[in-house]
Design a protein around this motif. Structure first.
Motif, PDB file in Angstrom:
ATOM      1  N   LEU A   9       0.646  -1.124   0.085  1.00 13.29           N
ATOM      2  CA  LEU A   9       0.121   0.067   0.034  1.00 13.29           C
ATOM      3  C   LEU A   9       0.832   1.300   0.020  1.00 13.29           C
ATOM      4  CD1 LEU A   9      -2.960   0.608   0.115  1.00 13.29           C
ATOM      5  CD2 LEU A   9      -2.913   0.830   2.538  1.00 13.29           C
ATOM      6  N   SER A  10       0.560   2.193  -0.748  1.00 14.15           N
ATOM      7  CA  SER A  10       1.523   3.388  -0.781  1.00 14.15           C
ATOM      8  C   SER A  10       0.210   4.581  -1.332  1.00 14.15           C
ATOM      9  CB  SER A  10       2.279   3.399  -1.951  1.00 14.15           C
ATOM     10  OG  SER A  10       1.710   3.371  -3.301  1.00 14.15           O
ATOM     11  N   ARG A  11       0.752   6.075  -0.977  1.00 13.26           N
ATOM     12  CA  ARG A  11      -0.249   6.716  -1.148  1.00 13.26           C
ATOM     13  C   ARG A  11      -0.558   6.987  -2.811  1.00 13.26           C
ATOM     14  NH1 ARG A  11      -1.444  11.680   1.378  1.00 13.26           N
ATOM     15  NH2 ARG A  11      -1.755  13.652   0.020  1.00 13.26           N
ATOM     16  N   GLU A  12       0.516   6.875  -3.427  1.00 17.73           N
ATOM     17  CA  GLU A  12       0.316   6.964  -5.050  1.00 17.73           C
ATOM     18  C   GLU A  12      -0.934   5.689  -5.278  1.00 17.73           C
ATOM     19  OE1 GLU A  12       2.688   6.538  -9.202  1.00 17.73           O
ATOM     20  OE2 GLU A  12       3.640   6.147  -7.371  1.00 17.73           O
ATOM     21  N   ARG A  13      -0.748   4.664  -5.082  1.00 20.48           N
ATOM     22  CA  ARG A  13      -1.682   3.345  -5.210  1.00 20.48           C
ATOM     23  C   ARG A  13      -3.227   3.897  -4.578  1.00 20.48           C
ATOM     24  NH1 ARG A  13      -2.445  -2.028  -2.426  1.00 20.48           N
ATOM     25  NH2 ARG A  13      -3.710  -3.162  -3.893  1.00 20.48           N
ATOM     26  N   ILE A  14      -3.296   4.620  -3.744  1.00 21.29           N
ATOM     27  CA  ILE A  14      -4.465   4.882  -2.849  1.00 21.29           C
ATOM     28  C   ILE A  14      -5.020   6.030  -3.834  1.00 21.29           C
ATOM     29  CG2 ILE A  14      -5.576   5.971  -0.919  1.00 21.29           C
ATOM     30  CD1 ILE A  14      -3.270   4.748   0.897  1.00 21.29           C
ATOM     31  N   VAL A  15      -4.355   6.827  -4.330  1.00 23.46           N
ATOM     32  CA  VAL A  15      -4.879   7.918  -5.054  1.00 23.46           C
ATOM     33  C   VAL A  15      -5.451   7.527  -6.490  1.00 23.46           C
ATOM     34  CG1 VAL A  15      -4.175  10.139  -6.411  1.00 23.46           C
ATOM     35  CG2 VAL A  15      -3.515   9.664  -3.815  1.00 23.46           C
ATOM     36  N   THR A  16      -4.542   6.476  -6.966  1.00 24.41           N
ATOM     37  CA  THR A  16      -4.953   6.032  -8.283  1.00 24.41           C
ATOM     38  C   THR A  16      -6.192   5.463  -8.027  1.00 24.41           C
ATOM     39  OG1 THR A  16      -2.651   5.823  -9.043  1.00 24.41           O
ATOM     40  CG2 THR A  16      -4.195   4.293 -10.173  1.00 24.41           C
ATOM     41  N   ALA A  17      -6.262   4.433  -7.032  1.00 27.07           N
ATOM     42  CA  ALA A  17      -7.626   3.643  -7.025  1.00 27.07           C
ATOM     43  C   ALA A  17      -8.849   4.727  -6.870  1.00 27.07           C
ATOM     44  CB  ALA A  17      -7.724   2.819  -5.801  1.00 27.07           C
ATOM     45  N   ALA A  18      -8.541   5.836  -5.915  1.00 28.90           N
ATOM     46  CA  ALA A  18      -9.501   6.740  -5.690  1.00 28.90           C
ATOM     47  C   ALA A  18     -10.039   7.512  -6.965  1.00 28.90           C
ATOM     48  CB  ALA A  18      -8.886   7.877  -4.653  1.00 28.90           C
ATOM     49  N   LEU A  19      -9.059   7.636  -7.700  1.00 27.05           N
ATOM     50  CA  LEU A  19      -9.581   8.601  -9.003  1.00 27.05           C
ATOM     51  C   LEU A  19     -10.197   7.564  -9.882  1.00 27.05           C
ATOM     52  CD1 LEU A  19      -9.445  10.930 -10.754  1.00 27.05           C
ATOM     53  CD2 LEU A  19      -7.133  10.278 -11.592  1.00 27.05           C
ATOM     54  N   LEU A  20      -9.867   6.476  -9.899  1.00 26.61           N
ATOM     55  CA  LEU A  20     -10.480   5.103 -10.821  1.00 26.61           C
ATOM     56  C   LEU A  20     -12.003   5.150 -10.363  1.00 26.61           C
ATOM     57  CD1 LEU A  20     -10.501   3.278 -12.998  1.00 26.61           C
ATOM     58  CD2 LEU A  20      -9.641   1.585 -11.429  1.00 26.61           C
ATOM     59  N   ASP A  28     -19.804  10.610  -4.970  1.00 31.15           N
ATOM     60  CA  ASP A  28     -20.327  10.060  -3.903  1.00 31.15           C
ATOM     61  C   ASP A  28     -20.066   8.562  -3.702  1.00 31.15           C
ATOM     62  OD1 ASP A  28     -21.712  12.364  -3.547  1.00 31.15           O
ATOM     63  OD2 ASP A  28     -23.434  11.795  -4.599  1.00 31.15           O
ATOM     64  N   ALA A  29     -19.420   8.008  -4.493  1.00 30.93           N
ATOM     65  CA  ALA A  29     -18.959   6.648  -4.122  1.00 30.93           C
ATOM     66  C   ALA A  29     -17.745   6.585  -3.396  1.00 30.93           C
ATOM     67  CB  ALA A  29     -18.858   5.830  -5.648  1.00 30.93           C
ATOM     68  N   LEU A  30     -16.813   7.623  -2.996  1.00 30.37           N
ATOM     69  CA  LEU A  30     -15.721   7.465  -2.523  1.00 30.37           C
ATOM     70  C   LEU A  30     -16.101   7.465  -0.984  1.00 30.37           C
ATOM     71  CD1 LEU A  30     -12.698   7.530  -2.724  1.00 30.37           C
ATOM     72  CD2 LEU A  30     -12.878   9.819  -2.638  1.00 30.37           C
ATOM     73  N   SER A  31     -15.554   6.767  -0.234  1.00 26.44           N
ATOM     74  CA  SER A  31     -15.583   6.458   1.151  1.00 26.44           C
ATOM     75  C   SER A  31     -14.303   5.691   1.536  1.00 26.44           C
ATOM     76  CB  SER A  31     -16.827   5.870   1.616  1.00 26.44           C
ATOM     77  OG  SER A  31     -16.725   4.341   1.106  1.00 26.44           O
ATOM     78  N   THR A  32     -14.100   5.658   2.836  1.00 28.75           N
ATOM     79  CA  THR A  32     -12.664   4.944   3.157  1.00 28.75           C
ATOM     80  C   THR A  32     -13.121   3.366   3.101  1.00 28.75           C
ATOM     81  OG1 THR A  32     -12.226   6.702   4.884  1.00 28.75           O
ATOM     82  CG2 THR A  32     -11.164   4.574   5.217  1.00 28.75           C
ATOM     83  N   ARG A  33     -14.388   3.124   3.371  1.00 26.65           N
ATOM     84  CA  ARG A  33     -14.704   1.529   3.546  1.00 26.65           C
ATOM     85  C   ARG A  33     -14.543   1.090   1.836  1.00 26.65           C
ATOM     86  NH1 ARG A  33     -20.023  -0.070   6.427  1.00 26.65           N
ATOM     87  NH2 ARG A  33     -18.663   0.529   8.205  1.00 26.65           N
ATOM     88  N   ARG A  34     -15.431   1.701   1.122  1.00 29.07           N
ATOM     89  CA  ARG A  34     -15.240   1.192  -0.322  1.00 29.07           C
ATOM     90  C   ARG A  34     -14.001   1.194  -0.723  1.00 29.07           C
ATOM     91  NH1 ARG A  34     -18.593   1.575  -5.057  1.00 29.07           N
ATOM     92  NH2 ARG A  34     -17.419   0.112  -6.367  1.00 29.07           N
ATOM     93  N   LEU A  35     -12.961   2.293  -0.730  1.00 32.25           N
ATOM     94  CA  LEU A  35     -11.817   2.472  -1.108  1.00 32.25           C
ATOM     95  C   LEU A  35     -10.891   1.179  -0.373  1.00 32.25           C
ATOM     96  CD1 LEU A  35      -9.765   3.767  -3.027  1.00 32.25           C
ATOM     97  CD2 LEU A  35      -9.205   5.419  -1.180  1.00 32.25           C
ATOM     98  N   HIS A  97     -11.491  13.624 -16.552  1.00 34.85           N
ATOM     99  CA  HIS A  97     -12.126  13.063 -15.212  1.00 34.85           C
ATOM    100  C   HIS A  97     -13.069  14.301 -14.969  1.00 34.85           C
ATOM    101  CE1 HIS A  97      -8.445  10.730 -15.076  1.00 34.85           C
ATOM    102  NE2 HIS A  97      -7.507  11.738 -15.266  1.00 34.85           N
ATOM    103  N   PRO A  98     -14.435  14.136 -15.581  1.00 34.07           N
ATOM    104  CA  PRO A  98     -15.418  15.140 -15.239  1.00 34.07           C
ATOM    105  C   PRO A  98     -15.927  15.188 -13.835  1.00 34.07           C
ATOM    106  CG  PRO A  98     -16.188  13.459 -16.682  1.00 34.07           C
ATOM    107  CD  PRO A  98     -14.670  13.104 -16.629  1.00 34.07           C
ATOM    108  N   ASN A  99     -15.868  14.073 -13.201  1.00 31.05           N
ATOM    109  CA  ASN A  99     -16.434  13.819 -12.009  1.00 31.05           C
ATOM    110  C   ASN A  99     -15.848  14.563 -10.823  1.00 31.05           C
ATOM    111  OD1 ASN A  99     -18.694  12.237 -12.925  1.00 31.05           O
ATOM    112  ND2 ASN A  99     -17.646  10.512 -12.692  1.00 31.05           N
ATOM    113  N   ILE A 100     -14.525  14.913 -11.211  1.00 28.62           N
ATOM    114  CA  ILE A 100     -13.746  15.670 -10.008  1.00 28.62           C
ATOM    115  C   ILE A 100     -13.706  17.133 -10.201  1.00 28.62           C
ATOM    116  CG2 ILE A 100     -11.367  15.692 -11.345  1.00 28.62           C
ATOM    117  CD1 ILE A 100     -11.973  14.589  -7.697  1.00 28.62           C
TER     118      ILE A 100
END
Length: 246
Positions: A9-20, A28-35, A97-100
């Motif tokens: 696990l790394s910050r880069e991997r977390i950010v990439t997964a969150a953006l996807l 609205d789909a982004l949450s700690t649990r879901r990620l 990335h229109p949702n951001i």
């Protein structure tokens, strides 16, 4: 047979997964649990790399800002062409990335890539001679224009139901039901039209307020007057005196 290891696990991997996740399902789909589920880790482990959800969103937005090309600002390109190329690259990043975009529209905050972008635009304008106050306003104007164009599709806002546009009520919208079908061309054309109009207007303003204000420019008050103009003014003055004395 050894079990495949879960990637570290790394910050880069977390950010990439969150953006996807945001790209595919929205903010609205982004949450700690879901990620954590997407990454096959426990929720608390995420906080070793991101302090809060807001910190995570800032990192995601800044990763998108990192996709914007800034090379034109160090390539010696004239400021109008640099702004044009930058605006197109900026819009392309947002369109991917229109949702951001709603989060991004709030400003650069403490995001390094966003601050580098603001610095590059401001520096380009100031080096071209724009007063710092006007350079600030132009930077804001360009950001409003680009982010606004990426918030939603104009063409897609018109339903494809031809019966909706009754000629008695909407005499000029007889072809509006076709807009959604051509949304790409309509929205891209609108952006390019607006961009060129902005740059043309700024070029005129630059001529009036920057170039004419420089010593050596014919319009500068310290610039010596052309002899023909001096003679013309002397002739007019003589006529005026003659009229007064008659």
């Amino acid at each position: 047979m050894a079990r495949p290891r879960t990637p570290l696990l790394s910050r880069e991997r977390i950010v990439t997964a969150a953006l996807l996740l945001i790209d595919t399902e929205g903010l609205d789909a982004l949450s700690t649990r879901r990620l954590a589920t997407e990454l096959s880790v426990s929720g608390p482990s995420l906080y070793n790399h991101v302090a809060t959800k807001d910190d995570l969103l800032d990192a995601v937005v800044d990763s998108v800002m990192g996709e914007v090309d800034l090379s034109m600002f160090t390539a010696g390109v004239p400021w109008p062409a640099a702004l044009r190329d930058w605006a197109r690259s900026y819009r392309a990043a947002l369109a991917a990335h229109p949702n951001i975009v709603p989060v991004l529209a709030q400003g650069p905050g403490r995001r390094p890539n966003a601050l580098r972008l603001a610095d590059a635009v401001f520096g380009c304008l100031v080096e071209a001679g724009w007063p710092r106050g006007q350079a600030t306003r132009i930077g804001a104007l360009m950001r409003y224009f680009v982010t606004g164009s990426a918030l939603a599709s104009f063409a897609a806002g018109f339903p494809e139901d031809a019966g909706l546009y009754d000629a008695a009520d909407y005499p000029h919208l007889g072809e509006a039901h076709r807009l959604a079908e051509h949304r790409g061309a309509v929205d891209e054309g609108a952006f390019e039209t607006g961009l060129e109009a902005l740059l043309d207007g700024l070029a005129l303003r630059y001529e009036r307020t920057v170039r004419q204000g420089r010593p050596g420019h014919p319009g500068h008050p310290d610039q010596p007057e052309h002899p023909d103009h001096q003679g013309s003014r002397a002739t007019k003055a003589g006529r005026s005196e003659g009229s007064t004395g008659s």
